[in-house]
Design a protein around this motif. Structure first.
Motif, PDB file in Angstrom:
ATOM      1  N   LEU A  97       0.817  -1.214   0.000  1.00 15.85           N
ATOM      2  CA  LEU A  97       0.000   0.000   0.000  1.00 15.85           C
ATOM      3  C   LEU A  97       0.855   1.271   0.000  1.00 15.85           C
ATOM      4  CD1 LEU A  97      -2.726  -1.179   2.519  1.00 15.85           C
ATOM      5  CD2 LEU A  97      -2.924  -1.013   0.022  1.00 15.85           C
ATOM      6  N   ARG A  98       1.928   1.258   0.747  1.00 13.88           N
ATOM      7  CA  ARG A  98       2.786   2.450   0.841  1.00 13.88           C
ATOM      8  C   ARG A  98       3.482   2.739  -0.488  1.00 13.88           C
ATOM      9  NH1 ARG A  98       4.188   6.603   1.037  1.00 13.88           N
ATOM     10  NH2 ARG A  98       5.705   7.648   2.335  1.00 13.88           N
ATOM     11  N   LEU A  99       3.971   1.707  -1.165  1.00 10.80           N
ATOM     12  CA  LEU A  99       4.615   1.908  -2.464  1.00 10.80           C
ATOM     13  C   LEU A  99       3.601   2.356  -3.514  1.00 10.80           C
ATOM     14  CD1 LEU A  99       7.024  -1.146  -2.372  1.00 10.80           C
ATOM     15  CD2 LEU A  99       7.687   1.273  -2.229  1.00 10.80           C
ATOM     16  N   LEU A 142       8.421  -1.483  10.182  1.00 10.58           N
ATOM     17  CA  LEU A 142       7.927  -1.183   8.837  1.00 10.58           C
ATOM     18  C   LEU A 142       8.083   0.283   8.414  1.00 10.58           C
ATOM     19  CD1 LEU A 142       4.944  -3.649   8.674  1.00 10.58           C
ATOM     20  CD2 LEU A 142       6.792  -3.491   6.988  1.00 10.58           C
ATOM     21  N   PRO A 143       7.840   1.266   9.263  1.00  4.23           N
ATOM     22  CA  PRO A 143       8.046   2.645   8.800  1.00  4.23           C
ATOM     23  C   PRO A 143       9.490   2.899   8.331  1.00  4.23           C
ATOM     24  CG  PRO A 143       6.716   2.653  10.782  1.00  4.23           C
ATOM     25  CD  PRO A 143       7.225   1.240  10.597  1.00  4.23           C
ATOM     26  N   TRP A 144      10.467   2.359   9.062  1.00  8.16           N
ATOM     27  CA  TRP A 144      11.875   2.523   8.670  1.00  8.16           C
ATOM     28  C   TRP A 144      12.173   1.701   7.415  1.00  8.16           C
ATOM     29  CZ3 TRP A 144      10.216   2.081  13.681  1.00  8.16           C
ATOM     30  CH2 TRP A 144      10.420   3.192  14.482  1.00  8.16           C
ATOM     31  N   PHE A 145      11.614   0.499   7.362  1.00  4.60           N
ATOM     32  CA  PHE A 145      11.815  -0.378   6.204  1.00  4.60           C
ATOM     33  C   PHE A 145      11.397   0.323   4.915  1.00  4.60           C
ATOM     34  CE2 PHE A 145      10.099  -4.029   3.594  1.00  4.60           C
ATOM     35  CZ  PHE A 145      11.324  -4.639   3.319  1.00  4.60           C
ATOM     36  N   LEU A 146      10.237   0.963   4.951  1.00  2.88           N
ATOM     37  CA  LEU A 146       9.763   1.653   3.740  1.00  2.88           C
ATOM     38  C   LEU A 146      10.605   2.878   3.426  1.00  2.88           C
ATOM     39  CD1 LEU A 146       7.517   0.914   1.700  1.00  2.88           C
ATOM     40  CD2 LEU A 146       7.549  -0.424   3.786  1.00  2.88           C
ATOM     41  N   GLN A 147      11.114   3.556   4.432  1.00  2.00           N
ATOM     42  CA  GLN A 147      12.028   4.668   4.165  1.00  2.00           C
ATOM     43  C   GLN A 147      13.263   4.167   3.423  1.00  2.00           C
ATOM     44  OE1 GLN A 147      12.885   6.813   7.800  1.00  2.00           O
ATOM     45  NE2 GLN A 147      10.724   7.216   8.180  1.00  2.00           N
ATOM     46  N   GLY A 148      13.782   3.024   3.843  1.00  2.00           N
ATOM     47  CA  GLY A 148      14.933   2.440   3.160  1.00  2.00           C
ATOM     48  C   GLY A 148      14.604   2.029   1.736  1.00  2.00           C
ATOM     49  N   CYS A 149      13.436   1.421   1.541  1.00  2.00           N
ATOM     50  CA  CYS A 149      13.015   1.022   0.188  1.00  2.00           C
ATOM     51  C   CYS A 149      12.908   2.243  -0.719  1.00  2.00           C
ATOM     52  CB  CYS A 149      11.685   0.285   0.241  1.00  2.00           C
ATOM     53  SG  CYS A 149      11.740  -1.347   1.005  1.00  2.00           S
ATOM     54  N   LEU A 150      12.269   3.290  -0.219  1.00  2.00           N
ATOM     55  CA  LEU A 150      12.113   4.513  -1.012  1.00  2.00           C
ATOM     56  C   LEU A 150      13.476   5.124  -1.342  1.00  2.00           C
ATOM     57  CD1 LEU A 150       9.038   6.079   0.805  1.00  2.00           C
ATOM     58  CD2 LEU A 150       9.081   5.117  -1.506  1.00  2.00           C
ATOM     59  N   GLN A 151      14.379   5.109  -0.382  1.00  2.00           N
ATOM     60  CA  GLN A 151      15.720   5.653  -0.604  1.00  2.00           C
ATOM     61  C   GLN A 151      16.415   4.950  -1.775  1.00  2.00           C
ATOM     62  OE1 GLN A 151      18.225   5.457   2.933  1.00  2.00           O
ATOM     63  NE2 GLN A 151      20.045   5.306   1.681  1.00  2.00           N
ATOM     64  N   VAL A 152      16.361   3.635  -1.799  1.00  2.00           N
ATOM     65  CA  VAL A 152      17.016   2.865  -2.869  1.00  2.00           C
ATOM     66  C   VAL A 152      16.282   3.051  -4.192  1.00  2.00           C
ATOM     67  CG1 VAL A 152      17.674   0.562  -3.661  1.00  2.00           C
ATOM     68  CG2 VAL A 152      18.096   1.236  -1.273  1.00  2.00           C
ATOM     69  N   LEU A 153      14.967   2.980  -4.175  1.00  2.00           N
ATOM     70  CA  LEU A 153      14.203   3.142  -5.423  1.00  2.00           C
ATOM     71  C   LEU A 153      14.393   4.537  -6.026  1.00  2.00           C
ATOM     72  CD1 LEU A 153      10.923   1.300  -4.454  1.00  2.00           C
ATOM     73  CD2 LEU A 153      12.529   0.612  -6.254  1.00  2.00           C
ATOM     74  N   GLU A 154      14.457   5.551  -5.188  1.00  5.64           N
ATOM     75  CA  GLU A 154      14.617   6.930  -5.720  1.00  5.64           C
ATOM     76  C   GLU A 154      15.974   7.135  -6.367  1.00  5.64           C
ATOM     77  OE1 GLU A 154      13.327   9.113  -2.210  1.00  5.64           O
ATOM     78  OE2 GLU A 154      11.482   9.630  -3.263  1.00  5.64           O
ATOM     79  N   ARG A 155      16.974   6.361  -5.997  1.00  6.28           N
ATOM     80  CA  ARG A 155      18.287   6.424  -6.659  1.00  6.28           C
ATOM     81  C   ARG A 155      18.178   6.019  -8.119  1.00  6.28           C
ATOM     82  NH1 ARG A 155      21.760   2.617  -3.028  1.00  6.28           N
ATOM     83  NH2 ARG A 155      21.160   3.435  -1.016  1.00  6.28           N
ATOM     84  N   LYS A 156      17.150   5.225  -8.434  1.00  9.95           N
ATOM     85  CA  LYS A 156      16.975   4.694  -9.796  1.00  9.95           C
ATOM     86  C   LYS A 156      16.202   5.646 -10.689  1.00  9.95           C
ATOM     87  CE  LYS A 156      19.065   1.023  -8.514  1.00  9.95           C
ATOM     88  NZ  LYS A 156      20.465   0.899  -8.834  1.00  9.95           N
TER      89      LYS A 156
END
Length: 176
Positions: free
Chosen positions: A27-29, A161-175
């Motif tokens: 849902l967050r993504l 989970l809140p931190w997990f999604l921050q990490g996911c967003l950080q990596v995805l935004e690099r792309k």
């Protein structure tokens, strides 16, 4: 414009997945504009989480290719123990890693990257229950809510989970 507009993220699903660890990232993504595709062994099958919440898969992972996605999210629960025995799951996970794309796992989800033999030399976390598996596979395990090491993101439990999604967003935004 949403942060992840035009991106596609694959999420593995199988029975006994950890409900929050699948649904919160999904849902967050999506909220950030990503197309999130849940894939299990069968397309359009309803898989049931540990706490009985259903998830209908969008696709079978047998029909998917890494090149069509920018990231992979692996929820925990007991599903990863089933999925890590499937060569296609391990191949897809290796391909995401080789392409430098997001490989994110939480709780027991780390079993899949460990079985795919892609954790050696990475700093990571997980539920303490699989710490030894990750260490024996060559990872440096730490007890932290979020670890981002290159393109790999890991967290310990649903509370992270809140931190997990921050990490996911950080990596995805690099792309982007």
């Amino acid at each position: 414009m949403q942060r992840l507009e035009g991106m596609r993220v694959l999420v593995f699903v199988e029975d006994t997945y950890e409900d929050l660890e699948l649904w919160y990232p999904k849902l967050r993504l999506a909220e950030e504009g990503a197309e999130v595709v849940t894939a299990g062994p069968e397309a359009r099958k309803v898989y049931v989480g540990k706490h009985t919440y259903p998830c209908r898969s969008d696709a079978s992972f047998y029909d998917l290719q890494e090149r069509d996605f920018q990231g992979l999210v692996i929820p925990g629960g007991f599903a990863p123990d089933k999925l890590r025995r499937i060569p296609k799951v391990l191949d897809l996970t290796r391909q995401f890693m080789a392409a430098g794309k997001l490989v994110a796992h939480i709780c027991h989800g780390g079993w899949i990257p460990a079985s795919a033999e892609i954790v050696a030399g990475f700093r990571m976390t997980s539920t303490p229950g699989i710490k030894d598996d990750l260490v024996h596979a060559g990872a440096t395990w730490v007890d932290e809510p979020l670890v981002v090491d290159r393109n790999m993101v890991s967290s310990r439990k649903p509370d992270d989970l809140p931190w997990f999604l921050q990490g996911c967003l950080q990596v995805l935004e690099r792309k982007l």
